[in-house]
Design a protein around this motif. Structure first.
Motif, PDB file in Angstrom:
ATOM      1  N   TRP A 275       0.837  -1.206   0.000  1.00 37.43           N
ATOM      2  CA  TRP A 275       0.000   0.000   0.000  1.00 37.43           C
ATOM      3  C   TRP A 275       0.870   1.252   0.000  1.00 37.43           C
ATOM      4  N   LEU A 276       1.869   1.282   0.870  1.00 38.58           N
ATOM      5  CA  LEU A 276       2.716   2.466   0.988  1.00 38.58           C
ATOM      6  C   LEU A 276       3.534   2.678  -0.282  1.00 38.58           C
ATOM      7  N   ALA A 277       4.055   1.614  -0.875  1.00 40.32           N
ATOM      8  CA  ALA A 277       4.822   1.738  -2.116  1.00 40.32           C
ATOM      9  C   ALA A 277       3.948   2.314  -3.217  1.00 40.32           C
ATOM     10  N   GLY A 278       2.696   1.861  -3.294  1.00 37.93           N
ATOM     11  CA  GLY A 278       1.780   2.376  -4.314  1.00 37.93           C
ATOM     12  C   GLY A 278       1.497   3.853  -4.135  1.00 37.93           C
ATOM     13  N   GLU A 279       1.312   4.281  -2.877  1.00 37.50           N
ATOM     14  CA  GLU A 279       1.047   5.696  -2.600  1.00 37.50           C
ATOM     15  C   GLU A 279       2.257   6.563  -2.922  1.00 37.50           C
ATOM     16  N   LEU A 280       3.440   6.130  -2.513  1.00 35.37           N
ATOM     17  CA  LEU A 280       4.636   6.947  -2.706  1.00 35.37           C
ATOM     18  C   LEU A 280       5.072   6.983  -4.167  1.00 35.37           C
ATOM     19  N   ASP A 281       4.826   5.898  -4.895  1.00 33.76           N
ATOM     20  CA  ASP A 281       5.249   5.853  -6.291  1.00 33.76           C
ATOM     21  C   ASP A 281       4.460   6.831  -7.160  1.00 33.76           C
ATOM     22  N   ARG A 282       3.325   7.305  -6.659  1.00 32.82           N
ATOM     23  CA  ARG A 282       2.519   8.282  -7.397  1.00 32.82           C
ATOM     24  C   ARG A 282       3.056   9.708  -7.251  1.00 32.82           C
ATOM     25  N   LEU A 283       3.951   9.924  -6.292  1.00 33.83           N
ATOM     26  CA  LEU A 283       4.454  11.273  -6.045  1.00 33.83           C
ATOM     27  C   LEU A 283       5.480  11.658  -7.105  1.00 33.83           C
ATOM     28  N   PRO A 284       5.460  12.893  -7.585  1.00 35.57           N
ATOM     29  CA  PRO A 284       6.415  13.337  -8.609  1.00 35.57           C
ATOM     30  C   PRO A 284       7.858  13.205  -8.127  1.00 35.57           C
ATOM     31  N   GLY A 285       8.701  12.625  -8.963  1.00 36.16           N
ATOM     32  CA  GLY A 285      10.118  12.497  -8.640  1.00 36.16           C
ATOM     33  C   GLY A 285      10.446  11.379  -7.675  1.00 36.16           C
ATOM     34  N   VAL A 286       9.458  10.530  -7.392  1.00 34.16           N
ATOM     35  CA  VAL A 286       9.656   9.428  -6.442  1.00 34.16           C
ATOM     36  C   VAL A 286       9.438   8.091  -7.150  1.00 34.16           C
ATOM     37  N   LYS A 287      10.405   7.204  -7.000  1.00 33.16           N
ATOM     38  CA  LYS A 287      10.245   5.831  -7.467  1.00 33.16           C
ATOM     39  C   LYS A 287      10.268   4.928  -6.238  1.00 33.16           C
ATOM     40  N   ALA A 288       9.186   4.202  -6.038  1.00 34.35           N
ATOM     41  CA  ALA A 288       9.075   3.333  -4.863  1.00 34.35           C
ATOM     42  C   ALA A 288       8.936   1.889  -5.302  1.00 34.35           C
ATOM     43  N   ARG A 289       9.650   0.993  -4.613  1.00 30.79           N
ATOM     44  CA  ARG A 289       9.547  -0.429  -4.912  1.00 30.79           C
ATOM     45  C   ARG A 289       9.677  -1.211  -3.604  1.00 30.79           C
ATOM     46  N   ILE A 290       9.314  -2.471  -3.654  1.00 31.23           N
ATOM     47  CA  ILE A 290       9.438  -3.334  -2.484  1.00 31.23           C
ATOM     48  C   ILE A 290      10.768  -4.077  -2.577  1.00 31.23           C
ATOM     49  N   ALA A 291      11.538  -4.029  -1.490  1.00 34.30           N
ATOM     50  CA  ALA A 291      12.852  -4.672  -1.478  1.00 34.30           C
ATOM     51  C   ALA A 291      12.972  -5.582  -0.265  1.00 34.30           C
ATOM     52  N   GLN A 292      13.590  -6.746  -0.465  1.00 29.37           N
ATOM     53  CA  GLN A 292      13.821  -7.667   0.647  1.00 29.37           C
ATOM     54  C   GLN A 292      15.069  -7.248   1.410  1.00 29.37           C
ATOM     55  N   ASP A 293      15.135  -7.629   2.659  1.00 30.03           N
ATOM     56  CA  ASP A 293      16.272  -7.340   3.522  1.00 30.03           C
ATOM     57  C   ASP A 293      17.592  -7.757   2.882  1.00 30.03           C
ATOM     58  N   GLU A 294      18.621  -6.938   3.087  1.00 32.57           N
ATOM     59  CA  GLU A 294      19.926  -7.180   2.463  1.00 32.57           C
ATOM     60  C   GLU A 294      20.550  -8.505   2.879  1.00 32.57           C
ATOM     61  N   ALA A 295      20.285  -8.924   4.122  1.00 28.39           N
ATOM     62  CA  ALA A 295      20.896 -10.156   4.622  1.00 28.39           C
ATOM     63  C   ALA A 295      20.035 -11.387   4.352  1.00 28.39           C
ATOM     64  N   GLY A 296      18.955 -11.219   3.565  1.00 25.59           N
ATOM     65  CA  GLY A 296      18.147 -12.357   3.149  1.00 25.59           C
ATOM     66  C   GLY A 296      17.047 -12.760   4.096  1.00 25.59           C
ATOM     67  N   ARG A 297      16.823 -11.964   5.157  1.00 25.91           N
ATOM     68  CA  ARG A 297      15.735 -12.291   6.081  1.00 25.91           C
ATOM     69  C   ARG A 297      14.387 -12.055   5.412  1.00 25.91           C
ATOM     70  N   GLU A 298      13.343 -12.677   5.946  1.00 19.32           N
ATOM     71  CA  GLU A 298      11.999 -12.562   5.385  1.00 19.32           C
ATOM     72  C   GLU A 298      11.382 -11.239   5.856  1.00 19.32           C
ATOM     73  N   ILE A 299      12.031 -10.141   5.464  1.00 23.99           N
ATOM     74  CA  ILE A 299      11.605  -8.792   5.821  1.00 23.99           C
ATOM     75  C   ILE A 299      11.519  -7.989   4.535  1.00 23.99           C
ATOM     76  N   TYR A 300      10.402  -7.312   4.338  1.00 28.43           N
ATOM     77  CA  TYR A 300      10.201  -6.534   3.114  1.00 28.43           C
ATOM     78  C   TYR A 300       9.944  -5.078   3.468  1.00 28.43           C
ATOM     79  N   ARG A 301      10.591  -4.194   2.720  1.00 33.99           N
ATOM     80  CA  ARG A 301      10.503  -2.764   2.997  1.00 33.99           C
ATOM     81  C   ARG A 301      10.162  -2.000   1.723  1.00 33.99           C
ATOM     82  N   VAL A 302       9.694  -0.773   1.906  1.00 35.51           N
ATOM     83  CA  VAL A 302       9.499   0.125   0.774  1.00 35.51           C
ATOM     84  C   VAL A 302      10.796   0.888   0.570  1.00 35.51           C
ATOM     85  N   GLN A 303      11.373   0.741  -0.599  1.00 36.08           N
ATOM     86  CA  GLN A 303      12.610   1.453  -0.934  1.00 36.08           C
ATOM     87  C   GLN A 303      12.280   2.593  -1.883  1.00 36.08           C
TER      88      GLN A 303
END
Length: 371
Positions: A275-303
């Motif tokens: 939901w948050l990625a979709g909202e932020l990706d609509r903002l001008p000059g903002v690219k939002a995507r979902i990214a998994q944790d760098e160390a491979g944990r089952e954690i997903y964040r909005v980047q």
């Protein structure tokens, strides 16, 4: 009004993660209840430490366990344990370990800063840090050739802070430990699997109590019974300065008792980030995507990646404005210098993703209007 607002502090929305700088975890009411009950009574601390060790062993599959004030203290205490053992005269000498077997070998890409440096935590326990290889390339021979008769242990750091490429695996470290008869210590502070590294053959494994398991500010060491006994013995030495209280131990054990890595509500976290990625990706000059944790944990964040030409501000400027608001919003900004920030959903209270989206829209709109 919350307790911190009663003290005159701003409300904080934690979108950074379970970070020490923001108080790590907001504990479940049952954990807070256990801590409150412990605070209102007495206990023989030495017996509590032994009993806590049994609970830690049960949760991790280790032979024994030792509670600590945090994972950083766990590093210092583990290092002190492999150097001094249970010998009181040696324990009382630390961190001054001249003439003792005191070298701790660590891969250069694991010599990280997590709010303080791993090297300093090793030194607090009396260890002499030996960094091997290069920041992005370590071979097994780098490790093997660094081992000598003054080596006390090998230390492996499992963390998103560590370099994720070019390092030797924990399996390799454990094999070398067995080959040379040296203990292997694993700093697994924020890891979610409490059994994996003990099962792999690590001799001491260090976890944070306030990170993945959602307990209070605390930590614990799990591992071989003789080495864990030596860890407890360090509370007569350097461990005294980092002792863990009865309230934290009670909260830690309550958190361990109800922790289940299979029930971390990943579905709800994904819903929030989508939901948050979709909202932020609509903002001008903002690219939002979902990214998994760098160390491979089952954690997903909005980047989020900002285009300064459109937004009129850098990622660093945006994070500063988010933090200065009320409520103050703290992002995960390990890569802010590259124009990237992230939002971690795990610490969100109900509906806080909506506050974040509205605040982002407000700040970028103001900037676009030249305010």
């Amino acid at each position: 009004m919350g307790i911190y607002q009663q003290l005159g502090l701003k409300q904080v929305i934690n979108a950074s993660g379970k970070m020490t700088a923001l108080g790590a975890s907001a504990v479940h009411p049952s954990i807070a209840k256990a801590m409150g009950e412990a605070a209102m009574d007495y206990v023989e601390i030495s017996e509590l430490m032994i009993v806590a060790g049994r609970h830690i062993a049960e949760a991790t599959g280790a032979e024994d366990g030792c509670p600590t004030s945090g994972a950083a203290a766990g590093i210092a205490i583990s290092v002190a344990a492999v150097i001094a053992g249970c010998h009181l005269s040696l324990i009382e000498r630390l961190p001054f370990s001249e003439g003792m077997k005191n070298k701790i070998i660590i891969q250069k890409g694991h010599a990280v800063h997590f709010g303080a440096s791993v090297q300093q935590m090793i030194a607090l326990g009396g260890g002499k840090v030996v960094e091997v290889g290069h920041a992005n390339h370590v071979e097994a021979d780098h490790l093997r050739e660094a081992i000598d008769d003054q080596t006390a242990a090998l230390l492996y750091v499992k963390s998103h802070h560590a370099i994720q490429k070019g390092m030797q695996s924990l399996d390799t470290m454990i094999q070398l430990g067995r080959e040379f008869g040296l203990p292997v210590i694993v700093d697994a502070a924020a890891e979610e699997d409490l059994r994996r590294y003990v099962a792999m053959g690590a001799d001491l494994v260090i976890y944070s109590g306030g990170k993945a398991i959602g307990g209070p500010t605390s930590g614990f060491i799990a591992g071989r019974a003789d080495l864990v006994a030596a860890c407890r013995a360090q509370y007569k030495g350097v461990g005294r300065a980092m002792k863990v209280g009865k309230e934290a131990i009670a909260g830690l054990l309550a958190a361990l008792g109800q922790y289940d890595p299979e029930k971390q509500n990943v579905t709800e976290q994904r819903r929030r980030v989508e939901w948050l990625a979709g909202e932020l990706d609509r903002l001008p000059g903002v690219k939002a995507r979902i990214a998994q944790d760098e160390a491979g944990r089952e954690i997903y964040r909005v980047q989020v990646q900002l285009d300064k030409r459109v937004t009129g501000m850098t990622a660093h400027e945006l994070t500063r404005q988010l933090e200065q608001g009320n409520p103050a919003i703290f992002t995960r900004n390990h890569y802010v210098n590259t124009g990237v920030i992230a939002f971690d959903p795990r610490p969100f209270h109900e509906g806080q993703e909506h506050i974040i989206a509205a605040r982002m829209k407000e700040l970028l709109q103001k900037q676009g209007e030249g305010e």
